[in-house]
Write a protein that holds these residues in place. Structure first.
Motif, PDB file in Angstrom:
ATOM      1  N   GLU A 155       0.826  -1.211   0.000  1.00 50.18           N
ATOM      2  CA  GLU A 155       0.000   0.000   0.000  1.00 50.18           C
ATOM      3  C   GLU A 155       0.859   1.260   0.000  1.00 50.18           C
ATOM      4  OE1 GLU A 155      -2.545  -0.436   3.347  1.00 50.18           O
ATOM      5  OE2 GLU A 155      -3.973  -1.749   2.301  1.00 50.18           O
ATOM      6  N   ARG A 158       2.157   1.781  -3.440  1.00 47.97           N
ATOM      7  CA  ARG A 158       1.115   2.287  -4.327  1.00 47.97           C
ATOM      8  C   ARG A 158       0.859   3.776  -4.073  1.00 47.97           C
ATOM      9  NH1 ARG A 158      -3.298   0.115  -2.405  1.00 47.97           N
ATOM     10  NH2 ARG A 158      -2.865  -1.946  -3.242  1.00 47.97           N
ATOM     11  N   GLN A 159       0.833   4.159  -2.791  1.00 47.14           N
ATOM     12  CA  GLN A 159       0.658   5.574  -2.458  1.00 47.14           C
ATOM     13  C   GLN A 159       1.757   6.429  -3.083  1.00 47.14           C
ATOM     14  OE1 GLN A 159      -0.042   4.883   2.037  1.00 47.14           O
ATOM     15  NE2 GLN A 159      -0.934   6.885   1.652  1.00 47.14           N
ATOM     16  N   GLU A 162       1.268   6.920  -6.781  1.00 45.05           N
ATOM     17  CA  GLU A 162       0.143   7.796  -7.104  1.00 45.05           C
ATOM     18  C   GLU A 162       0.354   9.224  -6.627  1.00 45.05           C
ATOM     19  OE1 GLU A 162      -3.095   5.808  -5.242  1.00 45.05           O
ATOM     20  OE2 GLU A 162      -3.246   4.226  -6.778  1.00 45.05           O
ATOM     21  N   TYR A 163       1.498   9.480  -5.997  1.00 45.61           N
ATOM     22  CA  TYR A 163       1.772  10.819  -5.475  1.00 45.61           C
ATOM     23  C   TYR A 163       1.923  11.802  -6.639  1.00 45.61           C
ATOM     24  CZ  TYR A 163       3.019  13.551  -1.347  1.00 45.61           C
ATOM     25  OH  TYR A 163       2.995  14.436  -0.295  1.00 45.61           O
ATOM     26  N   LYS A 171       7.761   8.699   1.866  1.00 47.82           N
ATOM     27  CA  LYS A 171       7.701   7.275   2.213  1.00 47.82           C
ATOM     28  C   LYS A 171       8.340   6.964   3.556  1.00 47.82           C
ATOM     29  CE  LYS A 171       8.069   3.840  -0.493  1.00 47.82           C
ATOM     30  NZ  LYS A 171       8.557   2.814  -1.447  1.00 47.82           N
ATOM     31  N   TRP A 174       5.858   7.974   6.214  1.00 51.98           N
ATOM     32  CA  TRP A 174       4.771   6.996   6.231  1.00 51.98           C
ATOM     33  C   TRP A 174       5.212   5.706   6.917  1.00 51.98           C
ATOM     34  CZ3 TRP A 174       3.516   7.540   0.296  1.00 51.98           C
ATOM     35  CH2 TRP A 174       2.819   8.741   0.082  1.00 51.98           C
TER      36      TRP A 174
END
Length: 247
Positions: A155, A158-159, A162-163, A171, A174
């Motif tokens: 996930e 993927r985030q 898509e940023y 990252k 996160w």
């Protein structure tokens, strides 16, 4: 693909988990895993070639036959053990790679055999709830940490993909928010989020290295002799092509 949890009576074997199950509510030390079938072969052929989520998570959801352990909550090291089992029992233990000879700067082919892979030995162990404790070198605060699940890693990737273009995806921030369970006993997520924002780089690197060095996993590092006689070290990787060379 059908949900694997509905297929408990299908042929399967038992795979030992490197984590020993300590990170899961069920505390399962091993899981029942089904063998790959012709239907799975269709799936491997038609999945998005570059999608780790489509290939790996799809296989896990279909082949793990356990009612009280969701594939999404598995740690990366346990996922790797299951993937090696699926590959070995379907295609054999041979794992072909292209490596670079450091003396000649030319590539050469090597075949590694994955029939016997050891669990990596680590210095620090988690408590009975799967939580590690360490003291940060810069701030000297004590934090509790828990490894991310494979699903969480996917996930975050993927985030990041898509940023917004032209912006740097945070990252590291996160990841730290996922890894840190408590700071000096404080488990409030809002507090931890603010703590991460002002965390010294030395402490940030310590946390990520601590988890990397100590989370349960397989020993996937291999050293071979290149044609020139030089030693070459590489890691077995689990990208989209881990199963694809056979098709």
């Amino acid at each position: 693909m059908q949900a694997g949890q509905e297929n408990f009576n299908l042929p399967h074997d038992v795979v030992t988990l490197p984590s020993g199950g300590i990170f899961y509510k069920s505390k399962k030390k091993s899981v029942k895993v089904g063998y790959l079938t012709a239907n799975d072969e269709n799936y491997l052929l038609n999945s998005n070639r570059n999608s780790k989520e489509n290939i790996v998570l799809g296989l896990l959801r279909n082949k793990i036959y356990e009612p009280d352990l969701r594939p999404d909550e598995l740690l990366e090291g346990d996922v790797e053990a299951i993937l090696i089992f699926l590959r070995n029992t379907s295609f054999g233990p041979e794992y072909g790679v292209q490596l670079l000879d450091p003396a000649t700067n030319k590539t050469f082919s090597h075949t590694e055999y994955l029939e016997s892979v050891n669990i990596r030995q680590t210095e620090h162990k988690p408590n009975e709830n799967g939580v590690y404790t360490t003291k940060l070198p810069k701030s000297e605060l004590t934090v509790q940490l828990k490894p991310m699940t494979f699903q969480e890693i996917v996930e975050l990737d993927r985030q990041a993909e898509e940023y917004p273009s032209g912006m740097v995806a945070p990252k590291i921030t996160w990841s730290l928010n996922k890894l840190i369970v408590s700071v000096e006993g404080n488990t409030d997520r809002g507090y931890i989020s603010k703590f991460v924002e002002s965390l010294p780089i030395m402490d940030s690197k310590h946390i990520r290295k601590f988890i990397s060095d100590n989370q349960p996993s397989l020993d996937l590092k291999r050293t071979v002799i290149a044609p020139s006689g030089e030693l070459v070290t590489f890691n077995v990787s689990f990208g989209a092509d881990f199963f694809r060379p056979f098709f």
